[in-house]
Design a protein around this motif. Structure first.
Motif, PDB file in Angstrom:
ATOM      1  N   GLY A 114       0.750  -1.110  -0.033  1.00 56.19           N
ATOM      2  CA  GLY A 114      -0.076  -0.193  -0.237  1.00 56.19           C
ATOM      3  C   GLY A 114       0.760   1.127  -0.124  1.00 56.19           C
ATOM      4  O   GLY A 114       1.509   1.540  -0.866  1.00 56.19           O
ATOM      5  N   MET A 115       0.998   1.956   1.071  1.00 57.32           N
ATOM      6  CA  MET A 115       1.495   3.307   1.306  1.00 57.32           C
ATOM      7  C   MET A 115       2.993   3.067   1.268  1.00 57.32           C
ATOM      8  O   MET A 115       3.853   3.992   0.660  1.00 57.32           O
ATOM      9  N   GLU A 116       3.496   1.727   1.380  1.00 60.77           N
ATOM     10  CA  GLU A 116       5.149   1.557   1.368  1.00 60.77           C
ATOM     11  C   GLU A 116       5.507   1.662   0.012  1.00 60.77           C
ATOM     12  O   GLU A 116       6.416   2.097  -0.426  1.00 60.77           O
ATOM     13  N   VAL A 117       4.710   1.148  -1.010  1.00 63.62           N
ATOM     14  CA  VAL A 117       5.270   1.163  -2.434  1.00 63.62           C
ATOM     15  C   VAL A 117       4.984   2.621  -2.835  1.00 63.62           C
ATOM     16  O   VAL A 117       5.896   2.996  -3.612  1.00 63.62           O
ATOM     17  N   ALA A 118       4.090   3.327  -2.396  1.00 62.50           N
ATOM     18  CA  ALA A 118       3.776   4.773  -2.980  1.00 62.50           C
ATOM     19  C   ALA A 118       5.063   5.505  -2.376  1.00 62.50           C
ATOM     20  O   ALA A 118       5.460   6.398  -3.430  1.00 62.50           O
ATOM     21  N   ALA A 119       5.323   5.409  -1.018  1.00 66.74           N
ATOM     22  CA  ALA A 119       6.292   6.087  -0.532  1.00 66.74           C
ATOM     23  C   ALA A 119       7.855   5.762  -1.193  1.00 66.74           C
ATOM     24  O   ALA A 119       8.525   6.755  -1.310  1.00 66.74           O
ATOM     25  N   ALA A 120       7.893   4.450  -1.540  1.00 64.84           N
ATOM     26  CA  ALA A 120       8.991   4.167  -2.246  1.00 64.84           C
ATOM     27  C   ALA A 120       9.300   4.508  -3.584  1.00 64.84           C
ATOM     28  O   ALA A 120      10.394   5.329  -4.078  1.00 64.84           O
ATOM     29  N   ALA A 121       8.075   5.124  -4.536  1.00 59.44           N
ATOM     30  CA  ALA A 121       8.235   5.630  -5.777  1.00 59.44           C
ATOM     31  C   ALA A 121       8.449   7.164  -5.593  1.00 59.44           C
ATOM     32  O   ALA A 121       9.493   7.704  -6.335  1.00 59.44           O
TER      33      ALA A 121
END
Length: 230
Positions: free
Chosen positions: A36-43
């Motif tokens: 969820g937000m982990e992949v968004a934050a990584a981008a």
């Protein structure tokens, strides 16, 4: 990665941070938690490293000391669908600086979709169910990239003094601020609540504020089901 102008040029030979983060969200028996937000934050963090996203101090009557907002510095395509999708989503919100907390949910869908599709196309994972569905699940097919991501994360986490690649530093801090299932207790060291979002001075000043805002927003929004829009 290679330096180009004010930022860094994306090269397809380097795994995206959002892909690495998705692959280490392991919940056992070959299944991955749908990031969820982990992949968004990584981008967003990778766009900071590439010089596409930066930060400016918060201004106005209600501005908070030390608080920064994110801004797109360059909307030029990167060449990676996950990162370009995040840029398009940010630009659709307008050009004024915005709080990372509000940006993450907006960029989640294009980032997560592109990450999953890229990993599926390369034969790294398979997906059961439709993207974003409540019954959607991800499964490892070829574990080579996952093992490489886990090795780099473990090496940087256990020997931070030896980290020479800033992307590995960002990888560690993305996972330190991830959902409790994946942060190895980093948010609560020795029983202390609300540990700092970063613990080491390993970021250049010109990008540190933007990364801190992203990590803080990730910590505040990451959790079971975060990011689903279906």
């Amino acid at each position: 990665m290679e330096t180009s102008g004010s930022g860094t040029a994306y090269t397809a030979t380097t795994p995206l941070l959002c892909e690495d983060v998705q692959l280490v969200l392991d919940i056992g028996d070959g299944q991955l938690h749908v990031g969820g937000m982990e992949v968004a934050a990584a981008a967003l963090a990778e766009l900071v490293l590439l010089g596409r996203v930066g930060s400016v101090p918060e201004t106005g009557f209600m501005s908070r000391k030390g608080k920064h907002k994110l801004v797109v510095l360059s909307a030029d395509p990167v060449g990676a669908p996950a990162l370009d999708g995040a840029l398009v989503a940010m630009m659709s919100m307008g050009t004024k600086p915005r709080d990372a907390f509000g940006i993450l949910p907006k960029v989640w869908k294009p980032v997560a979709s592109a990450v999953q599709e890229a990993l599926i196309e390369r034969g790294v994972i398979r997906r059961e169910g439709r993207f974003g569905g409540l019954r959607s699940s991800l499964w490892i097919v070829d574990g080579a990239q996952q093992r490489d991501a886990i090795f780099r994360l473990n090496a940087a986490w256990l020997t931070p003094e030896a980290v020479s690649d800033i992307r590995d530093a960002v990888f560690v801090d993305l996972m330190r601020n991830a959902d409790d299932r994946f942060n190895r207790g980093a948010q609560r060291p020795h029983g202390v609540e609300n540990a700092p979002v970063i613990e080491r001075d390993w970021y250049p000043p010109e990008i540190c504020d933007a990364l801190i805002e992203i990590f803080a927003a990730e910590r505040a929004t990451a959790g079971p089901g975060a990011g689903y829009e279906s």
